[in-house]
Design a protein around this motif. Structure first.
Motif: not given
Length: 459
Positions: A443-445, A450-452, A458-459
């Protein structure tokens, strides 16, 4: 297996590339894990279940010293992958040279310390009672060969960073096959007991080192270091250390867990309970080999493309690796849930001349191992997200989040659980700590990964 060069890491389709990287890594890990598994089966059948417990006491100590090489290897390989992606070969060469020097200095020093304090280390890691004497015999011989293991682990990660997974696979297969052959010769034929098992393992390390040395001296390697590259550079050492510390911290926590579990389980059920954990420990190393293979295959792909600023490919590699690893983890889970008793029985001797103590130990192990195994692997289908997520941060050189996420499961969750739950639930408290820690860490990972992805890739 088709040849993969470092520049292909940034051009080939991710799915195809991940298979090329992960399949050899998985095969190599499989053979290495089979080596550990079959080695334990040989030892259990030809020497006894107490001998399995003795090896289980020694492994975290010898593996920690060997893991110093892996830490230096993975830390430096992250630099090498990104340097090759950025077409900065001089930095890649300097990094590799520093890895070799650092591995030799650190591991030889640790071996000297390990031999000096052998009589203190073995009991501290659970080598008590009938376990102490065979553990000491095994420890002294194996630790002397650990510098070769460290150099192999370091070199293997660099081989993968070059985009040569087939050679990395062979480097893992050679010592495993050699060890099993030597096991048969030294234990079964020559009847050398624990000393035979130890010499078989040590010779396996030497064989692996010989092959890794051949690879880097041959035309197959792009990294041809010269004497100036061996001179330690502060900036490179700092970067290797910050990234490699993730792997070292993980192995340090694993060693602490072995220390705690061996002692907790010895207090709960004596030598036989330590033998139960020894069998489960072998399955933890063996059963998840395809998931670890995908993780190893993912590292150079993510690192290279991140260094080349191909962020869309990094995102795709994360998603593909998680899907592949989750599918494989689920298949492993099904097998372990269906056949735990059959797996446990493989490790136990059925000799007719066993003592009453050995018979009682075997009966205890066979009774307790199946339910323990089901609990330990209960959350296996979801661990892919945790492993790939932590590996991503390491691959792209973000040492702090990589360290924290790597330690989340075993350090932040598992250790407190095994220190608390057994006081209230006894043996069951130990085993249910495994799936609880897996769920919390996943859950933590998942949250941080997802936030990273949303903020950075971002391309």
């Amino acid at each position: 297996m088709a040849k993969v060069t470092s520049d292909q890491l940034g051009t080939e389709p991710i799915g195809q590339l991940l298979v090329k990287q992960a399949v050899p890594a998985s095969i190599g890990i499989l053979v290495m894990s089979l080596n550990i598994l079959v080695d334990s089966i040989f030892v259990g059948n030809w020497i006894g279940s107490i001998a399995i417990a003795a090896i289980n006491v020694v492994l975290p100590i010898s593996f920690f010293i060997g893991a110093l090489g892996m830490a230096i290897g993975i830390g430096g390989s992250s630099i090498i992958s990104r340097a090759l992606g950025a077409e900065n070969k001089p930095k890649a060469l300097q990094t590799f040279g520093n890895q070799i020097t650092l591995t030799l200095l650190v591991t030889i020093s640790m071996v000297i310390l390990g031999l000096t304090f052998v009589d203190d280390l073995i009991p501290a890691f659970g080598g008590k009672g009938a376990i102490f004497d065979p553990a000491k015999i095994y420890y002294i011989i194996v630790v002397c060969g650990v510098p070769f293991l460290a150099l192999c682990m370091m070199g293997n990660t660099v081989i993968r960073a070059e985009g040569k997974p087939k050679f990395a696979m062979i480097a893992m297969i050679i010592p495993s096959v050699g060890n099993l052959f030597m096991d048969y010769l030294f234990i079964y034929v020559f009847d050398w007991g624990m000393a035979g098992a130890a010499w078989a393992t040590t010779i396996g390390y030497v064989l692996c080192f010989a092959y890794v040395l051949y690879f880097f001296l041959s035309k197959h390697s792009e990294l041809k270091v010269t004497w100036p590259h061996f001179r330690l550079k502060a900036d490179i050492l700092k970067e290797i250390g910050s990234l490699g510390f993730v792997t070292l911290a993980r192995q340090a926590v694993v060693s602490i867990i072995y220390l705690l579990l061996n002692n907790i389980l010895f207090d709960l059920g004596g030598e036989a309970m330590v033998a139960v954990y020894a069998i489960i420990g072998r399955m933890l190393m063996f059963a998840l080999f395809p998931v670890f293979g995908v993780t190893q295959g993912f590292l150079p792909i993510a690192g290279y493309n991140y260094g080349a600023h191909k962020y869309e490919r990094v995102r795709e590699s994360i998603n593909t690796a998680i899907k592949y690893a989750a599918l494989l983890a689920t298949l492993v889970f099904i097998g372990l849930m269906v056949f735990p008793a059959e797996i446990a029985s493989l490790f136990l001797s059925n000799k007719s001349d066993m003592s009453d103590f050995e018979l009682a130990t075997n009966a205890f192990v066979l009774e307790h191992t199946p339910s323990a195994m089901r609990w330990v692997f209960a959350a296996t289908p979801i661990i892919a997200l945790q492993l790939i997520g932590a590996a991503y941060f390491q691959a792209v050189g973000k040492a702090v989040p990589a360290l924290l996420l790597t330690l989340t499961r075993q350090g932040f969750f598992f250790i407190p659980l095994i220190l608390i739950l057994p006081h209230f639930m006894g043996e069951l408290g130990v085993w249910i700590s495994f799936p609880i820690a897996d769920v919390l860490a996943t859950v933590v990972t998942g949250y941080y990964l997802r936030r990273e992805v949303k903020s950075t890739l971002i391309a």
